[in-house]
Enzyme design. Sequence first.
Site, PDB file in Angstrom:
ATOM      1  N   ASP A 139      73.170 -23.802 -10.769  1.00  0.00           N
ATOM      2  CA  ASP A 139      71.886 -23.423 -11.349  1.00  0.00           C
ATOM      3  C   ASP A 139      72.157 -22.345 -12.403  1.00  0.00           C
ATOM      4  O   ASP A 139      72.552 -22.650 -13.519  1.00  0.00           O
ATOM      5  CB  ASP A 139      71.001 -22.951 -10.190  1.00  0.00           C
ATOM      6  CG  ASP A 139      69.580 -22.653 -10.593  1.00  0.00           C
ATOM      7  OD1 ASP A 139      69.074 -23.294 -11.516  1.00  0.00           O
ATOM      8  OD2 ASP A 139      68.945 -21.786  -9.964  1.00  0.00           O
ATOM      9  N   ASP A 187      67.844 -26.891   0.041  1.00  0.00           N
ATOM     10  CA  ASP A 187      66.760 -26.469   0.927  1.00  0.00           C
ATOM     11  C   ASP A 187      65.662 -25.719   0.201  1.00  0.00           C
ATOM     12  O   ASP A 187      65.852 -25.196  -0.896  1.00  0.00           O
ATOM     13  CB  ASP A 187      67.315 -25.540   2.013  1.00  0.00           C
ATOM     14  CG  ASP A 187      67.659 -24.148   1.449  1.00  0.00           C
ATOM     15  OD1 ASP A 187      68.487 -24.071   0.513  1.00  0.00           O
ATOM     16  OD2 ASP A 187      67.073 -23.152   1.918  1.00  0.00           O
TER      17      ASP A 187
HETATM   18  P1  IMP Z   1      73.306 -20.263  -8.842  1.00  0.00           P
HETATM   19  O1  IMP Z   1      74.137 -19.146  -8.300  1.00  0.00           O
HETATM   20  O2  IMP Z   1      72.096 -19.778  -9.568  1.00  0.00           O
HETATM   21  O3  IMP Z   1      74.071 -21.279  -9.649  1.00  0.00           O
HETATM   22  O4  IMP Z   1      72.647 -20.992  -7.617  1.00  0.00           O
HETATM   23  C1  IMP Z   1      73.331 -21.738  -6.763  1.00  0.00           C
HETATM   24  C2  IMP Z   1      72.562 -21.906  -5.474  1.00  0.00           C
HETATM   25  O5  IMP Z   1      71.148 -21.769  -5.624  1.00  0.00           O
HETATM   26  C3  IMP Z   1      72.768 -23.305  -4.973  1.00  0.00           C
HETATM   27  O6  IMP Z   1      73.925 -23.400  -4.184  1.00  0.00           O
HETATM   28  C4  IMP Z   1      71.509 -23.539  -4.177  1.00  0.00           C
HETATM   29  O7  IMP Z   1      71.691 -23.062  -2.863  1.00  0.00           O
HETATM   30  C5  IMP Z   1      70.463 -22.717  -4.853  1.00  0.00           C
HETATM   31  N1  IMP Z   1      69.618 -23.558  -5.728  1.00  0.00           N
HETATM   32  C6  IMP Z   1      69.617 -23.606  -7.064  1.00  0.00           C
HETATM   33  N2  IMP Z   1      68.720 -24.477  -7.535  1.00  0.00           N
HETATM   34  C7  IMP Z   1      68.129 -25.010  -6.447  1.00  0.00           C
HETATM   35  C8  IMP Z   1      67.105 -26.014  -6.267  1.00  0.00           C
HETATM   36  O8  IMP Z   1      66.529 -26.601  -7.206  1.00  0.00           O
HETATM   37  N3  IMP Z   1      66.764 -26.286  -4.979  1.00  0.00           N
HETATM   38  C9  IMP Z   1      67.364 -25.682  -3.913  1.00  0.00           C
HETATM   39  N4  IMP Z   1      68.325 -24.758  -4.035  1.00  0.00           N
HETATM   40  C10 IMP Z   1      68.699 -24.424  -5.294  1.00  0.00           C
END
Ligand code: IMP
Length: 181
Positions: free
Chosen positions: A105, A161
């Site tokens: 994300d 989730d």
């Molecule tokens: P990042 O550190 O922002 O890249 O986020 C990674 C984590 O955020 C992922 O492993 C997910 O657990 C959570 N995440 C990001 N987007 C979503 C989504 O659309 N639905 C559910 N969990 C998300």
Amino acid sequence: MSQMKDDIKEVLFDEEQIRNKIREIGKQISKDYIGKDLLLIGVLKGSVPFMADLIKEIDIPCSIDFMAVSSYGNSSTTSGVVRILKDLDFEIEGKHILIVEDIIDTGTTLRYLVDYLKGRQPASIEIASLLNKPERRMVEINAKYMGFEVPDYFLVGYGLDYSEKYRNLPYVGILKEEVYK
Ligand code: IMP
Ligand code: MG
């Protein structure tokens, strides 16, 4: 009690699409890592379904391990602060590491994990993520294996989730806004 599917606005990837994609990724990994000491590291808990299905599509020897990390809070947006809740069971020096994640994300989690694990002298370190949400990226991160690119909606299912629920849906779908607003 309502059914989980009543909370889903739209299914983005169904079971068959996911299975086919994972088969492709597994084949590619099997080619790329032949003869190498491969260790897959799953990021708990979202990677569990992906990890379980992916290793069955890899036909070379490999090991698996898991880490648990947390960005503070459990809201639908990540805070940017990463904390290690469970570290690896074994040393990774000299091993070829493949981090297995459900979705990239903002990139914060994986950026942190890659930098953290690099300090332990693995032979190489790469990422396999089932989903990629490029619109939200805040830090640069390159995944060698990427399943599907997704739009900026809050997704659940197949490991993803909302407040620890919906991980057991066999598909990836968009969560209805009224569920979390
Ligand atoms: P990042 O550190 O922002 O890249 O986020 C990674 C984590 O955020 C992922 O492993 C997910 O657990 C959570 N995440 C990001 N987007 C979503 C989504 O659309 N639905 C559910 N969990 C998300
Ligand atoms: Mg996660």
